[in-house]
Design a protein around this motif. Structure first.
Motif, PDB file in Angstrom:
ATOM      1  N   ILE A   1      14.846 -14.276 -28.068  1.00  0.00           N
ATOM      2  CA  ILE A   1      14.476 -13.706 -26.837  1.00  0.00           C
ATOM      3  C   ILE A   1      13.879 -12.413 -27.087  1.00  0.00           C
ATOM      4  CG2 ILE A   1      15.322 -12.514 -24.622  1.00  0.00           C
ATOM      5  CD1 ILE A   1      17.306 -14.735 -24.369  1.00  0.00           C
ATOM      6  N   ARG A   2      14.288 -11.484 -28.219  1.00  0.00           N
ATOM      7  CA  ARG A   2      13.633 -10.307 -28.590  1.00  0.00           C
ATOM      8  C   ARG A   2      12.359 -10.480 -28.826  1.00  0.00           C
ATOM      9  NH1 ARG A   2      18.818  -8.556 -30.548  1.00  0.00           N
ATOM     10  NH2 ARG A   2      18.505  -9.525 -32.395  1.00  0.00           N
ATOM     11  N   ASN A   3      12.079 -11.675 -29.904  1.00  0.00           N
ATOM     12  CA  ASN A   3      10.646 -12.217 -30.400  1.00  0.00           C
ATOM     13  C   ASN A   3       9.922 -12.372 -29.284  1.00  0.00           C
ATOM     14  OD1 ASN A   3      11.329 -11.456 -33.167  1.00  0.00           O
ATOM     15  ND2 ASN A   3      12.220 -13.454 -33.427  1.00  0.00           N
ATOM     16  N   TYR A   4      10.603 -13.274 -28.296  1.00  0.00           N
ATOM     17  CA  TYR A   4       9.738 -13.723 -27.307  1.00  0.00           C
ATOM     18  C   TYR A   4       9.185 -12.582 -26.573  1.00  0.00           C
ATOM     19  CZ  TYR A   4       8.646 -15.953 -22.677  1.00  0.00           C
ATOM     20  OH  TYR A   4       7.946 -16.384 -21.591  1.00  0.00           O
ATOM     21  N   ARG A   5       9.953 -11.727 -25.993  1.00  0.00           N
ATOM     22  CA  ARG A   5       9.417 -10.432 -25.457  1.00  0.00           C
ATOM     23  C   ARG A   5       8.363  -9.616 -25.925  1.00  0.00           C
ATOM     24  NH1 ARG A   5      15.283  -8.770 -22.720  1.00  0.00           N
ATOM     25  NH2 ARG A   5      15.313 -10.378 -21.097  1.00  0.00           N
ATOM     26  N   LYS A   6       8.672  -9.686 -27.326  1.00  0.00           N
ATOM     27  CA  LYS A   6       7.884  -8.682 -28.144  1.00  0.00           C
ATOM     28  C   LYS A   6       6.370  -9.498 -27.982  1.00  0.00           C
ATOM     29  CE  LYS A   6       8.407  -8.922 -32.539  1.00  0.00           C
ATOM     30  NZ  LYS A   6       9.036  -8.614 -33.770  1.00  0.00           N
ATOM     31  N   ASP A   7       6.271 -10.498 -28.062  1.00  0.00           N
ATOM     32  CA  ASP A   7       4.923 -11.382 -28.442  1.00  0.00           C
ATOM     33  C   ASP A   7       4.450 -11.774 -26.818  1.00  0.00           C
ATOM     34  OD1 ASP A   7       5.333 -10.996 -30.871  1.00  0.00           O
ATOM     35  OD2 ASP A   7       6.244 -12.978 -31.440  1.00  0.00           O
ATOM     36  N   LYS A   8       5.161 -11.432 -25.938  1.00  0.00           N
ATOM     37  CA  LYS A   8       4.889 -12.060 -24.663  1.00  0.00           C
ATOM     38  C   LYS A   8       3.388 -11.297 -24.326  1.00  0.00           C
ATOM     39  CE  LYS A   8       6.698 -12.488 -20.088  1.00  0.00           C
ATOM     40  NZ  LYS A   8       7.810 -12.115 -19.326  1.00  0.00           N
ATOM     41  N   VAL A   9       2.588 -12.297 -23.712  1.00  0.00           N
ATOM     42  CA  VAL A   9       1.010 -12.079 -23.285  1.00  0.00           C
ATOM     43  C   VAL A   9       0.840 -12.270 -21.803  1.00  0.00           C
ATOM     44  CG1 VAL A   9      -1.287 -12.523 -23.756  1.00  0.00           C
ATOM     45  CG2 VAL A   9       0.334 -13.005 -25.478  1.00  0.00           C
ATOM     46  N   ASP A  10       0.167 -11.362 -21.330  1.00  0.00           N
ATOM     47  CA  ASP A  10      -0.186 -11.361 -19.740  1.00  0.00           C
ATOM     48  C   ASP A  10      -0.624 -12.943 -19.514  1.00  0.00           C
ATOM     49  OD1 ASP A  10      -0.350 -10.194 -17.154  1.00  0.00           O
ATOM     50  OD2 ASP A  10      -2.493 -10.448 -17.567  1.00  0.00           O
ATOM     51  N   LEU A  11      -0.274 -13.606 -18.387  1.00  0.00           N
ATOM     52  CA  LEU A  11      -0.629 -14.931 -18.296  1.00  0.00           C
ATOM     53  C   LEU A  11      -1.970 -14.700 -17.909  1.00  0.00           C
ATOM     54  CD1 LEU A  11       0.209 -17.708 -17.720  1.00  0.00           C
ATOM     55  CD2 LEU A  11       0.938 -17.313 -15.324  1.00  0.00           C
ATOM     56  N   TRP A  12      -2.339 -13.990 -16.816  1.00  0.00           N
ATOM     57  CA  TRP A  12      -3.791 -14.078 -16.270  1.00  0.00           C
ATOM     58  C   TRP A  12      -4.836 -13.664 -17.321  1.00  0.00           C
ATOM     59  CZ3 TRP A  12      -2.837 -16.512 -12.092  1.00  0.00           C
ATOM     60  CH2 TRP A  12      -1.936 -16.208 -11.693  1.00  0.00           C
ATOM     61  N   GLU A  13      -4.288 -12.820 -18.404  1.00  0.00           N
ATOM     62  CA  GLU A  13      -5.337 -12.550 -19.639  1.00  0.00           C
ATOM     63  C   GLU A  13      -5.358 -13.784 -20.198  1.00  0.00           C
ATOM     64  OE1 GLU A  13      -7.845  -9.779 -21.352  1.00  0.00           O
ATOM     65  OE2 GLU A  13      -6.572  -9.367 -19.312  1.00  0.00           O
ATOM     66  N   LYS A  14      -4.296 -14.429 -20.491  1.00  0.00           N
ATOM     67  CA  LYS A  14      -4.323 -15.630 -21.295  1.00  0.00           C
ATOM     68  C   LYS A  14      -5.195 -16.757 -20.651  1.00  0.00           C
ATOM     69  CE  LYS A  14      -1.062 -18.877 -23.502  1.00  0.00           C
ATOM     70  NZ  LYS A  14       0.138 -19.566 -23.356  1.00  0.00           N
ATOM     71  N   MET A  15      -5.192 -16.661 -19.395  1.00  0.00           N
ATOM     72  CA  MET A  15      -6.207 -17.698 -18.661  1.00  0.00           C
ATOM     73  C   MET A  15      -7.884 -17.236 -18.745  1.00  0.00           C
ATOM     74  SD  MET A  15      -4.622 -18.747 -15.020  1.00  0.00           S
ATOM     75  CE  MET A  15      -3.100 -19.101 -14.850  1.00  0.00           C
ATOM     76  N   VAL A  16      -8.032 -15.808 -18.985  1.00  0.00           N
ATOM     77  CA  VAL A  16      -9.388 -15.548 -19.220  1.00  0.00           C
ATOM     78  C   VAL A  16      -9.771 -15.822 -20.367  1.00  0.00           C
ATOM     79  CG1 VAL A  16     -10.814 -13.480 -19.414  1.00  0.00           C
ATOM     80  CG2 VAL A  16      -9.028 -13.716 -17.675  1.00  0.00           C
TER      81      VAL A  16
END
Length: 141
Positions: free
Chosen positions: A96-111
């Motif tokens: 979970i720590r790694n997941y939160r650290k690497d989390k990317v904005d969903l809308w930016e990912k769609m762009v």
């Protein structure tokens, strides 16, 4: 002393009966089904996207692409959490720590994946400010 004993017996009986009735109501509750109506969060997203179609920001086919993309993302997240079931507590915390650290904005990912344009993503964020992930990594401009 007899009065106190009767009161204790009455309270015990009431507690036992309330416990039994609460267990019975849990058994009678209907299990959630995937065929039921969507979650409130999904309904808000759908309504917001429909508003953007009415404004001319999105086309109906854009909404369909977004919904398909969101469905895929939810499925990937579901698989990720399935993997976590087999982990120890410490492994989960690290994951979970790694997941939160690497989390990317969903809308930016769609762009980035060419599902929507940057302008469309900005309009979606205006309507859905609670879906802006402040802790997410965003592309440097």
């Amino acid at each position: 002393m007899g009065k106190n004993r009767k009161l204790i017996n009455l309270m015990t009986t009431v507690l036992i009966l309330s416990f039994i009735f609460s267990i019975g109501s849990v058994n009678l509750a209907e299990a959630p089904s995937e065929d039921k109506k969507p979650f409130p969060k999904e309904e808000r997203i759908t309504k917001s996207l429909e508003q953007l179609v009415e404004k001319g920001v999105l086309k109906p086919e854009d909404v369909e692409k977004i919904n398909n993309y969101l469905k895929i993302e939810r499925e990937e997240k579901r698989k990720m959490f399935e993997q976590m079931k087999n982990m120890t507590e410490e492994q989960r915390k690290e994951f979970i720590r790694n997941y939160r650290k690497d989390k990317v904005d969903l809308w930016e990912k769609m762009v980035d994946d060419k599902i929507i344009t940057k302008e469309q993503a900005d309009e979606i964020r205006k309507l859905l400010p609670h879906h802006r992930h402040e802790g997410c990594k965003r592309k440097q401009q």
